[in-house]
Design a protein around this motif. Structure first.
Motif, PDB file in Angstrom:
ATOM      1  N   GLU A  11     -52.794   2.934  53.228  1.00 39.38           N
ATOM      2  CA  GLU A  11     -52.310   2.871  51.840  1.00 39.38           C
ATOM      3  C   GLU A  11     -51.892   4.261  51.351  1.00 39.38           C
ATOM      4  O   GLU A  11     -50.884   4.399  50.659  1.00 39.38           O
ATOM      5  CB  GLU A  11     -53.401   2.305  50.936  1.00 39.38           C
ATOM      6  CG  GLU A  11     -53.704   0.841  51.149  1.00 39.38           C
ATOM      7  CD  GLU A  11     -54.886   0.355  50.315  1.00 39.38           C
ATOM      8  OE1 GLU A  11     -55.219   0.997  49.286  1.00 39.38           O
ATOM      9  OE2 GLU A  11     -55.487  -0.666  50.689  1.00 39.38           O
ATOM     10  N   MET A  12     -52.669   5.264  51.722  1.00 37.57           N
ATOM     11  CA  MET A  12     -52.348   6.628  51.304  1.00 37.57           C
ATOM     12  C   MET A  12     -51.020   7.087  51.918  1.00 37.57           C
ATOM     13  O   MET A  12     -50.171   7.665  51.232  1.00 37.57           O
ATOM     14  CB  MET A  12     -53.471   7.582  51.706  1.00 37.57           C
ATOM     15  CG  MET A  12     -53.211   9.018  51.305  1.00 37.57           C
ATOM     16  SD  MET A  12     -54.552  10.091  51.863  1.00 37.57           S
ATOM     17  CE  MET A  12     -53.839  11.689  51.513  1.00 37.57           C
ATOM     18  N   LYS A  13     -50.819   6.804  53.200  1.00 43.90           N
ATOM     19  CA  LYS A  13     -49.570   7.194  53.865  1.00 43.90           C
ATOM     20  C   LYS A  13     -48.372   6.507  53.219  1.00 43.90           C
ATOM     21  O   LYS A  13     -47.318   7.125  53.038  1.00 43.90           O
ATOM     22  CB  LYS A  13     -49.644   6.859  55.356  1.00 43.90           C
ATOM     23  CG  LYS A  13     -50.603   7.761  56.122  1.00 43.90           C
ATOM     24  CD  LYS A  13     -50.752   7.306  57.564  1.00 43.90           C
ATOM     25  CE  LYS A  13     -51.808   8.116  58.285  1.00 43.90           C
ATOM     26  NZ  LYS A  13     -52.059   7.641  59.659  1.00 43.90           N
ATOM     27  N   GLU A  14     -48.538   5.254  52.852  1.00 42.30           N
ATOM     28  CA  GLU A  14     -47.461   4.525  52.177  1.00 42.30           C
ATOM     29  C   GLU A  14     -47.188   5.141  50.802  1.00 42.30           C
ATOM     30  O   GLU A  14     -46.036   5.305  50.400  1.00 42.30           O
ATOM     31  CB  GLU A  14     -47.822   3.043  52.051  1.00 42.30           C
ATOM     32  CG  GLU A  14     -46.673   2.165  51.640  1.00 42.30           C
ATOM     33  CD  GLU A  14     -45.490   2.224  52.599  1.00 42.30           C
ATOM     34  OE1 GLU A  14     -44.355   2.202  52.087  1.00 42.30           O
ATOM     35  OE2 GLU A  14     -45.677   2.319  53.819  1.00 42.30           O
ATOM     36  N   ALA A  15     -48.244   5.502  50.085  1.00 45.84           N
ATOM     37  CA  ALA A  15     -48.086   6.127  48.768  1.00 45.84           C
ATOM     38  C   ALA A  15     -47.410   7.497  48.891  1.00 45.84           C
ATOM     39  O   ALA A  15     -46.598   7.873  48.033  1.00 45.84           O
ATOM     40  CB  ALA A  15     -49.448   6.255  48.081  1.00 45.84           C
ATOM     41  N   ILE A  16     -47.703   8.213  49.947  1.00 47.93           N
ATOM     42  CA  ILE A  16     -47.055   9.512  50.183  1.00 47.93           C
ATOM     43  C   ILE A  16     -45.557   9.311  50.373  1.00 47.93           C
ATOM     44  O   ILE A  16     -44.743  10.050  49.813  1.00 47.93           O
ATOM     45  CB  ILE A  16     -47.690  10.234  51.399  1.00 47.93           C
ATOM     46  CG1 ILE A  16     -49.104  10.699  51.048  1.00 47.93           C
ATOM     47  CG2 ILE A  16     -46.831  11.408  51.850  1.00 47.93           C
ATOM     48  CD1 ILE A  16     -49.925  11.183  52.242  1.00 47.93           C
ATOM     49  N   LEU A  18     -43.784   6.821  49.188  1.00 45.09           N
ATOM     50  CA  LEU A  18     -43.227   6.431  47.887  1.00 45.09           C
ATOM     51  C   LEU A  18     -43.032   7.637  46.970  1.00 45.09           C
ATOM     52  O   LEU A  18     -42.181   7.615  46.084  1.00 45.09           O
ATOM     53  CB  LEU A  18     -44.120   5.391  47.212  1.00 45.09           C
ATOM     54  CG  LEU A  18     -44.153   4.018  47.864  1.00 45.09           C
ATOM     55  CD1 LEU A  18     -45.215   3.127  47.213  1.00 45.09           C
ATOM     56  CD2 LEU A  18     -42.769   3.348  47.797  1.00 45.09           C
ATOM     57  N   LEU A  19     -43.830   8.688  47.194  1.00 42.11           N
ATOM     58  CA  LEU A  19     -43.688   9.920  46.410  1.00 42.11           C
ATOM     59  C   LEU A  19     -42.619  10.852  46.994  1.00 42.11           C
ATOM     60  O   LEU A  19     -42.428  11.961  46.517  1.00 42.11           O
ATOM     61  CB  LEU A  19     -45.037  10.644  46.325  1.00 42.11           C
ATOM     62  CG  LEU A  19     -46.108   9.940  45.487  1.00 42.11           C
ATOM     63  CD1 LEU A  19     -47.466  10.608  45.683  1.00 42.11           C
ATOM     64  CD2 LEU A  19     -45.713   9.941  44.014  1.00 42.11           C
ATOM     65  N   GLY A  20     -41.937  10.390  48.052  1.00 40.85           N
ATOM     66  CA  GLY A  20     -40.837  11.153  48.630  1.00 40.85           C
ATOM     67  C   GLY A  20     -41.259  12.227  49.609  1.00 40.85           C
ATOM     68  O   GLY A  20     -40.515  13.180  49.849  1.00 40.85           O
ATOM     69  N   SER A  21     -42.425  12.086  50.182  1.00 40.17           N
ATOM     70  CA  SER A  21     -42.908  13.088  51.118  1.00 40.17           C
ATOM     71  C   SER A  21     -43.305  12.416  52.426  1.00 40.17           C
ATOM     72  O   SER A  21     -43.087  11.218  52.614  1.00 40.17           O
ATOM     73  CB  SER A  21     -44.093  13.841  50.504  1.00 40.17           C
ATOM     74  OG  SER A  21     -44.397  14.994  51.278  1.00 40.17           O
ATOM     75  N   ALA A  46     -52.894  10.554  47.598  1.00 36.82           N
ATOM     76  CA  ALA A  46     -51.506  10.812  47.979  1.00 36.82           C
ATOM     77  C   ALA A  46     -50.862  11.799  47.018  1.00 36.82           C
ATOM     78  O   ALA A  46     -50.164  12.733  47.437  1.00 36.82           O
ATOM     79  CB  ALA A  46     -50.715   9.506  48.001  1.00 36.82           C
ATOM     80  N   LYS A  47     -51.105  11.616  45.739  1.00 37.41           N
ATOM     81  CA  LYS A  47     -50.544  12.529  44.735  1.00 37.41           C
ATOM     82  C   LYS A  47     -51.074  13.942  44.954  1.00 37.41           C
ATOM     83  O   LYS A  47     -50.310  14.917  44.934  1.00 37.41           O
ATOM     84  CB  LYS A  47     -50.901  12.041  43.327  1.00 37.41           C
ATOM     85  CG  LYS A  47     -50.313  12.901  42.236  1.00 37.41           C
ATOM     86  CD  LYS A  47     -50.657  12.389  40.856  1.00 37.41           C
ATOM     87  CE  LYS A  47     -50.019  13.306  39.834  1.00 37.41           C
ATOM     88  NZ  LYS A  47     -50.768  13.446  38.638  1.00 37.41           N
ATOM     89  N   MET A  48     -52.366  14.060  45.201  1.00 37.56           N
ATOM     90  CA  MET A  48     -52.960  15.375  45.437  1.00 37.56           C
ATOM     91  C   MET A  48     -52.382  16.001  46.711  1.00 37.56           C
ATOM     92  O   MET A  48     -52.062  17.192  46.737  1.00 37.56           O
ATOM     93  CB  MET A  48     -54.477  15.251  45.554  1.00 37.56           C
ATOM     94  CG  MET A  48     -55.172  16.564  45.773  1.00 37.56           C
ATOM     95  SD  MET A  48     -56.938  16.274  45.991  1.00 37.56           S
ATOM     96  CE  MET A  48     -57.530  17.952  45.929  1.00 37.56           C
ATOM     97  N   PHE A  49     -52.234  15.205  47.766  1.00 36.42           N
ATOM     98  CA  PHE A  49     -51.692  15.691  49.029  1.00 36.42           C
ATOM     99  C   PHE A  49     -50.273  16.212  48.846  1.00 36.42           C
ATOM    100  O   PHE A  49     -49.933  17.299  49.318  1.00 36.42           O
ATOM    101  CB  PHE A  49     -51.727  14.574  50.078  1.00 36.42           C
ATOM    102  CG  PHE A  49     -51.103  14.952  51.379  1.00 36.42           C
ATOM    103  CD1 PHE A  49     -51.792  15.733  52.294  1.00 36.42           C
ATOM    104  CD2 PHE A  49     -49.821  14.523  51.706  1.00 36.42           C
ATOM    105  CE1 PHE A  49     -51.210  16.095  53.504  1.00 36.42           C
ATOM    106  CE2 PHE A  49     -49.237  14.871  52.907  1.00 36.42           C
ATOM    107  CZ  PHE A  49     -49.927  15.658  53.811  1.00 36.42           C
ATOM    108  N   VAL A  50     -49.429  15.453  48.146  1.00 35.08           N
ATOM    109  CA  VAL A  50     -48.036  15.863  47.926  1.00 35.08           C
ATOM    110  C   VAL A  50     -47.982  17.137  47.081  1.00 35.08           C
ATOM    111  O   VAL A  50     -47.200  18.048  47.372  1.00 35.08           O
ATOM    112  CB  VAL A  50     -47.217  14.714  47.298  1.00 35.08           C
ATOM    113  CG1 VAL A  50     -45.853  15.193  46.827  1.00 35.08           C
ATOM    114  CG2 VAL A  50     -47.084  13.567  48.292  1.00 35.08           C
ATOM    115  N   GLU A  51     -48.821  17.219  46.056  1.00 35.10           N
ATOM    116  CA  GLU A  51     -48.875  18.446  45.245  1.00 35.10           C
ATOM    117  C   GLU A  51     -49.308  19.634  46.093  1.00 35.10           C
ATOM    118  O   GLU A  51     -48.764  20.733  45.970  1.00 35.10           O
ATOM    119  CB  GLU A  51     -49.821  18.260  44.059  1.00 35.10           C
ATOM    120  CG  GLU A  51     -49.273  17.347  42.991  1.00 35.10           C
ATOM    121  CD  GLU A  51     -50.293  17.004  41.906  1.00 35.10           C
ATOM    122  OE1 GLU A  51     -51.457  17.463  41.988  1.00 35.10           O
ATOM    123  OE2 GLU A  51     -49.921  16.262  40.981  1.00 35.10           O
TER     124      GLU A  51
END
Length: 166
Positions: A11-16, A18-21, A46-51
């Motif tokens: 789920e986290m990888k999919e969310a990443i 979706l955040l364009g990363s 995912a949001k924290m990872f992308v940031e």
């Protein structure tokens, strides 16, 4: 035995995505650290990872900070690696009396990141994850008012909040 967090990681990888990363360069143990940090919530992780990726890319574009970018801070010879604790954690000795408030805050921040990267890397020893804890012993002998740096403490703690991996 399958990883108990496989669904959350997926789920986290999919969310990443979706955040364009992308998380392609990172293995599951790295992503799990973000999940743990965000109470196993894949979207928040995912949001924290992308940031973190964006911060890391902009602040450490080479993937490491060369000594030439922190030369003034290195001149003071205020922090040293002292081997490993009995639990295998890298041990650093910080001589507080050799620290002076930085004239260049960006250079000081890079110095902190450089030392944390090196300390974490020494605990990992070539693996993606491992002994990511470090021990810092602060020697306050001969500490004087001239060594106190409130802005430096604030900068260090802000960096500790965003740095997650070398």
């Amino acid at each position: 035995m399958a990883n108990p967090n496989e669904l959350k990681l997926s789920e986290m990888k999919e969310a990443i995505k979706l955040l364009g990363s992308s998380a392609e360069k990172y293995k599951d143990p790295t992503l799990e650290r973000f999940l743990i940090n965000r109470a196993m919530d894949p979207k928040k992780a995912a949001k924290m990872f992308v940031e973190w990726q964006k911060w890391r890319t902009s602040f450490v574009p080479l993937g490491f900070i060369p000594d030439s970018e922190v030369a003034e801070q290195l001149e003071h010879r205020k922090i040293f690696f002292q081997g490993f604790s009995k639990d295998g954690h890298p041990v650093l000795i910080l001589n507080a009396n050799k620290h002076y408030p930085a004239k260049d805050q960006d250079q000081f921040k890079k110095f902190i990141v450089q030392f944390l990267d090196k300390a974490i890397a020494s605990g990992i020893k070539g693996k993606e994850t491992g002994n990511e804890k470090i021990v810092v012993i602060v020697d306050m002998q001969k500490l004087a008012y001239k060594n106190v740096d409130a802005n430096g403490f604030i900068a260090a703690f802000k960096i500790l909040q965003v740095i997650k991996s070398p």
